[in-house]
Design an enzyme around this catalytic site. Structure first.
Site, PDB file in Angstrom:
ATOM      1  CG  HIS A 278      -2.174   4.493  -8.534  1.00  0.00           C
ATOM      2  ND1 HIS A 278      -1.512   5.219  -7.570  1.00  0.00           N
ATOM      3  CD2 HIS A 278      -3.486   4.827  -8.401  1.00  0.00           C
ATOM      4  CE1 HIS A 278      -2.379   5.950  -6.897  1.00  0.00           C
ATOM      5  NE2 HIS A 278      -3.591   5.737  -7.393  1.00  0.00           N
ATOM      6  CD  GLU A 279      -6.662   3.878 -10.465  1.00  0.00           C
ATOM      7  OE1 GLU A 279      -7.525   3.512  -9.636  1.00  0.00           O
ATOM      8  OE2 GLU A 279      -6.234   5.042 -10.522  1.00  0.00           O
ATOM      9  CG  HIS A 282      -6.799   2.177  -5.136  1.00  0.00           C
ATOM     10  ND1 HIS A 282      -6.332   2.804  -4.016  1.00  0.00           N
ATOM     11  CD2 HIS A 282      -6.574   3.037  -6.162  1.00  0.00           C
ATOM     12  CE1 HIS A 282      -5.845   3.991  -4.336  1.00  0.00           C
ATOM     13  NE2 HIS A 282      -5.984   4.157  -5.637  1.00  0.00           N
ATOM     14  CD  GLU A 358      -5.552   7.565  -4.553  1.00  0.00           C
ATOM     15  OE1 GLU A 358      -4.746   7.163  -5.420  1.00  0.00           O
ATOM     16  OE2 GLU A 358      -6.755   7.257  -4.568  1.00  0.00           O
TER      17      GLU A 358
END
Length: 426
Positions: A278-279, A282, A358
């Site tokens: 997930h990170e 970004h 997100e």
């Protein structure tokens, strides 16, 4: 006139507070729609009865504190102006030195000190609340140390920002907002570059991830996503909180992937890899740079509106507020109050953009790891650790949530899971 403005200011704040108390405790419905009952997003399926009760209680009080704290800041600045404290601060600064820059620093110190004293009770209530619900594990002395670090870091930055700001206002009364914005671009980038290596370590200790086997898995995942990562950092948050978190911050060579040690202690490797994916999204989708661009665009509009509103307010109520002109340092509380109001008003837009990013990161993590179980269990554990509401009230979501709700996040993974099974059967 000053008494009238002060009375209406207090009355508006009280009515505003009563509205949000009624909304959060008596009107807002956080129950799930029928189709979500019994699903993996239903908190009744992964929280026990006590956890369900505590999450509702804690969330309601915490949300009320949020909605009360920002307008309290506006009320504080209003009374600084109405009661003539700005005159006193300027007088004390003038009596202390003849140097203009030092006078500005002294004025700022007194304003910052009064703001710190006024807002510390609300900050303490928030700290005591999280402590009583076992979210915070931080001692009072440690909490106070962080508050004082905040004070001095903010004071140091404000000396630079305010000194330059009022120099620009004196140089160009019409376009100072534009020049201030142009200078804010390199300053913002410089701060983002410094934050991981200078500012963050003031609060916590950062060190390379101790679990080298896990680090190898994370770096392999980064390599799969074409991310040039060499190290993953962990930070000692267990002495301050039981909540879980991971993030990427900084820009350029100072960018870091950071895991809280609470996350390492409570999640298994598959769940941590899901969070890391997930990170990494970004980084891959350049959300940090889009965020910087969005912030700079909003700040341009915000500074322009602040300049226009300040001119209007001082022109009409300058005598009452004890502000002779815009370029006088006594106009600073008005500047800060207007800017804070505009930030609050614009927060639904910035939160909407953040929630979209997100959600994209969640989708990236699922596509990359293909581990729906780890994703669902991660969000369930995040809910439990932070006593979060799975389905928060609409106004809370709009003004507070920079992430999708847990209902949306878990349901998205369940939908992905169902669609995958349908494809496999074809």
């Amino acid at each position: 006139m000053a008494r009238k403005i002060g009375f209406y200011g207090v009355l508006a704040y009280v009515l505003y507070g009563l509205f949000f108390y009624w909304y959060l405790f008596h009107f807002a419905d956080t129950s799930l729609q029928f189709e979500y009952e019994g699903s993996k997003a239903d908190p009744a399926t992964f929280l026990n009865g006590r956890e369900l009760m505590l999450s509702e209680e804690y969330s309601k009080i915490r949300n009320l504190l949020f909605f009360l704290s920002t307008p309290f800041e506006w009320l504080f600045y209003l009374f600084i102006l109405l009661l003539g404290f700005g005159n006193a601060f300027k007088k004390w600064a003038g009596q202390s030195t003849k140097f203009k820059l030092v006078q500005t620093a002294i004025y700022l110190f007194w304003l910052s000190l009064f703001a710190f004293l006024a807002t510390t009770p609300i900050s303490y209530i928030s700290y005591a609340l999280s402590k009583s619900y076992n979210i915070s594990t931080q001692s009072f002395s440690s909490w106070m140390k962080d508050e004082l670090i905040d004070f001095w870091v903010n004071f140091g930055m404000m000396i630079i920002i305010v000194g330059v700001l009022y120099w620009l206002i004196n140089k160009s009364s019409k376009r100072w907002w534009l020049y201030a914005w142009l200078l804010s671009i390199p300053f913002t980038l410089f701060l983002m570059f410094l934050q991981p290596v200078i500012i963050d370590p003031l609060y916590n200790d950062f060190y390379p991830l101790k679990d080298k086997e896990l680090e190898a898995k994370i770096l392999a995942l980064a390599d799969k996503a074409d991310i040039p990562a060499e190290h993953v950092f962990e930070v000692n948050m267990a002495e301050k909180t039981n909540a879980l978190n991971a993030y990427v911050n900084g820009i350029g060579s100072n960018s870091r992937i950071v895991l809280w040690d609470t996350t390492l202690n409570r999640l298994n490797d598959e769940q941590i890899l899901f969070i890391m994916a997930h990170e990494m999204a970004h980084y891959v989708e350049k959300h940090i740079y889009f965020g910087i661009a969005g912030y700079l665009l909003l700040s341009l509009v915000g500074l322009y509106l602040t300049a226009r509103i300040m001119e209007y307010v001082i022109g009409r109520w300058g005598n009452v507020l004890k502000i002779p002109q815009v370029n006088d340092i006594r106009s600073l509380p008005l500047f800060l109050m207007i800017l804070s109001m505009l930030l609050f008003i614009s927060s639904p837009l910035s939160n909407f953009v953040s929630r979209y990013q997100e959600l994209r990161a969640d989708q990236f993590a699922i596509e990359m790891t293909r581990d729906t179980q780890a994703g669902i269990e991660t969000f369930q554990e995040l809910t439990r650790a932070g006593l979060s509401q799975v389905n928060p009230p609409l106004l809370v979501k709009i003004f507070r949530y920079g992430h999708p709700t847990m209902l949306e996040r878990i349901s998205m993974i369940e939908e992905f899971e169902i669609n995958n099974k349908v494809k496999e059967t074809k």
